[in-house]
Design a protein around this motif. Structure first.
Motif, PDB file in Angstrom:
ATOM      1  N   ASN A   1     -15.912  21.133 -57.573  1.00  0.00           N
ATOM      2  CA  ASN A   1     -14.511  21.429 -57.244  1.00  0.00           C
ATOM      3  C   ASN A   1     -13.725  20.170 -56.909  1.00  0.00           C
ATOM      4  O   ASN A   1     -12.555  20.022 -57.283  1.00  0.00           O
ATOM      5  CB  ASN A   1     -14.440  22.408 -56.077  1.00  0.00           C
ATOM      6  CG  ASN A   1     -14.972  23.779 -56.433  1.00  0.00           C
ATOM      7  OD1 ASN A   1     -14.932  24.173 -57.593  1.00  0.00           O
ATOM      8  ND2 ASN A   1     -15.468  24.507 -55.449  1.00  0.00           N
ATOM      9  N   GLN A   2     -14.373  19.265 -56.183  1.00  0.00           N
ATOM     10  CA  GLN A   2     -13.693  18.023 -55.801  1.00  0.00           C
ATOM     11  C   GLN A   2     -13.411  17.145 -57.023  1.00  0.00           C
ATOM     12  O   GLN A   2     -12.359  16.507 -57.119  1.00  0.00           O
ATOM     13  CB  GLN A   2     -14.532  17.245 -54.780  1.00  0.00           C
ATOM     14  CG  GLN A   2     -14.882  18.011 -53.511  1.00  0.00           C
ATOM     15  CD  GLN A   2     -13.659  18.341 -52.665  1.00  0.00           C
ATOM     16  OE1 GLN A   2     -12.525  18.057 -53.040  1.00  0.00           O
ATOM     17  NE2 GLN A   2     -13.880  18.957 -51.515  1.00  0.00           N
ATOM     18  N   LEU A   3     -14.357  17.102 -57.952  1.00  0.00           N
ATOM     19  CA  LEU A   3     -14.147  16.332 -59.171  1.00  0.00           C
ATOM     20  C   LEU A   3     -12.980  16.901 -59.971  1.00  0.00           C
ATOM     21  O   LEU A   3     -12.169  16.163 -60.531  1.00  0.00           O
ATOM     22  CB  LEU A   3     -15.422  16.338 -60.025  1.00  0.00           C
ATOM     23  CG  LEU A   3     -16.594  15.516 -59.483  1.00  0.00           C
ATOM     24  CD1 LEU A   3     -17.861  15.852 -60.258  1.00  0.00           C
ATOM     25  CD2 LEU A   3     -16.309  14.022 -59.561  1.00  0.00           C
ATOM     26  N   GLU A   4     -12.895  18.225 -60.027  1.00  0.00           N
ATOM     27  CA  GLU A   4     -11.804  18.864 -60.751  1.00  0.00           C
ATOM     28  C   GLU A   4     -10.460  18.609 -60.083  1.00  0.00           C
ATOM     29  O   GLU A   4      -9.415  18.605 -60.749  1.00  0.00           O
ATOM     30  CB  GLU A   4     -12.062  20.366 -60.863  1.00  0.00           C
ATOM     31  CG  GLU A   4     -13.223  20.706 -61.785  1.00  0.00           C
ATOM     32  CD  GLU A   4     -13.538  22.186 -61.802  1.00  0.00           C
ATOM     33  OE1 GLU A   4     -12.814  22.951 -61.114  1.00  0.00           O
ATOM     34  OE2 GLU A   4     -14.486  22.592 -62.491  1.00  0.00           O
ATOM     35  N   SER A   5     -10.485  18.398 -58.766  1.00  0.00           N
ATOM     36  CA  SER A   5      -9.226  18.143 -58.045  1.00  0.00           C
ATOM     37  C   SER A   5      -8.750  16.707 -58.209  1.00  0.00           C
ATOM     38  O   SER A   5      -7.636  16.375 -57.811  1.00  0.00           O
ATOM     39  CB  SER A   5      -9.406  18.455 -56.552  1.00  0.00           C
ATOM     40  OG  SER A   5     -10.186  17.451 -55.915  1.00  0.00           O
ATOM     41  N   GLY A   6      -9.596  15.835 -58.783  1.00  0.00           N
ATOM     42  CA  GLY A   6      -9.177  14.463 -59.048  1.00  0.00           C
ATOM     43  C   GLY A   6      -9.873  13.402 -58.217  1.00  0.00           C
ATOM     44  O   GLY A   6      -9.573  12.214 -58.358  1.00  0.00           O
TER      45      GLY A   6
END
Length: 326
Positions: free
Chosen positions: A273-278
């Motif tokens: 999720n954190q990777l997807e958030s940038g």
């Protein structure tokens, strides 16, 4: 008609799941808006129209025996699998299309059709997770990998459930026409450019069995509330007021994994999720409770068969390119 078009034949039959063939068909059809690269044809075993699992009547272009040469044969699935593929005429239709095609792909439980005809013998294959155990038991010569979204062995492809059929179709378009065309198709269909074939079919929380007892529920809640905090079997045992030995047995019996494996799985979900958030890989590792970016990379590759950076690149290639210009 463009003589250079690639002919894609879809086998439909009574009880077929509509989204299993409509999703991939839309991918090829969308590619045609800019490339005119594909000719889509729909066949049934007898050439008669069919009724899908939702009662929708589907007209076909003819019988599988009359398809002629194909570039790609697509075998969709059915909720009535595996029994539906015991039908002799359906198996013969699969063999006819496969024998005429450069490459063959199954969607969801369509893997039973390929397996029933021996096309998957000695190969790795996937299907929807709910069918995976049955596929493995029924066809022991097939190496079933329920974790993968799609697989390829030579010119034979298999994919998991509905959305994975779109992933596989995008992969085939990318293989045929390049990443730019596939990316454009993904943008117009509002889906990711392409999820890696090795990405897990479902989230950790859904994959693990639900805890039944008070102790297991308390442990699951404690870990889920904050996967980043330092957690050991000792601190967990103290939290639920039992011995470490007893807690180890409870977690194994209830959740089917060790406490360490459960914690790692939850942290991976958080990192995703954190990777997807940038976030950067290092930032995502810290936010998810991993000791270092390297620790995240090792765990990420072991679970998803890709790297955090590659996953993030694919996610961004679709989401950022779809953003409207300001």
């Amino acid at each position: 008609m463009n003589a250079g078009r690639r002919k894609v034949g879809f086998l439909v039959f009574d009880g077929v799941k509509p989204l299993d063939f409509v999703g991939p068909a839309e991918v090829f059809s969308e590619a045609n808006l800019t490339t005119d690269a594909y000719e889509l044809r729909f066949y049934s075993p007898s050439g008669e129209n069919v009724t899908t699992s939702m009662g929708l009547r589907i007209g076909v272009d003819g019988a599988a025996a009359d398809s002629g040469p194909l570039d790609t044969a697509i075998i969709p699935g059915s909720e009535m699998a595996p029994a539906v593929f015991d039908d002799r005429s359906l198996r013969e239709a699969i063999m006819r299309l496969a024998g005429q095609a450069r490459r063959v792909a199954s969607i969801c439980s369509g893997a039973f059709g390929l397996a029933a005809t021996g096309l998957l013998d000695g190969h790795s294959a996937t299907t929807h997770w709910k069918f995976a155990d049955v596929l493995a038991a029924r066809y022991p010569r097939v190496a079933v990998d329920a974790e993968r979204i799609f697989t390829r062995h030579g010119q034979i492809y298999t994919s998991a459930g509905v959305a994975a059929g779109i992933d596989l179709a995008l992969s085939l378009v990318e293989e045929d026409l390049g990443a730019d065309v596939a990316r454009s198709v993904a943008q117009h269909l509002l889906v990711y450019m392409r999820r890696s074939g090795g990405q897990s079919q479902f989230s950790t929380a859904l994959k693990l069995p639900a805890p039944r007892t008070r102790i297991a529920q308390a442990v699951a809640s404690y870990i889920s509330d904050d996967p980043t905090r330092p957690t050991s079997i000792t601190t967990l045992a103290a939290h639920v007021n039992v011995s470490t030995r007893h807690l180890t047995r409870v977690i194994r019996d209830e959740l089917g994994v060790t406490a360490a494996a459960y914690i790692t799985s939850l942290r991976l979900e958080l990192a995703l999720n954190q990777l997807e958030s940038g976030m950067t890989v290092a930032e995502a590792a810290a936010a998810a409770g991993f000791a270092s970016a390297s620790a995240l990379r090792r765990a990420f590759h072991a679970r998803y068969r890709t790297t955090p950076s590659e996953y993030q690149r694919r996610f961004r290639s679709s989401s950022e390119d779809r953003a409207p210009a300001l």
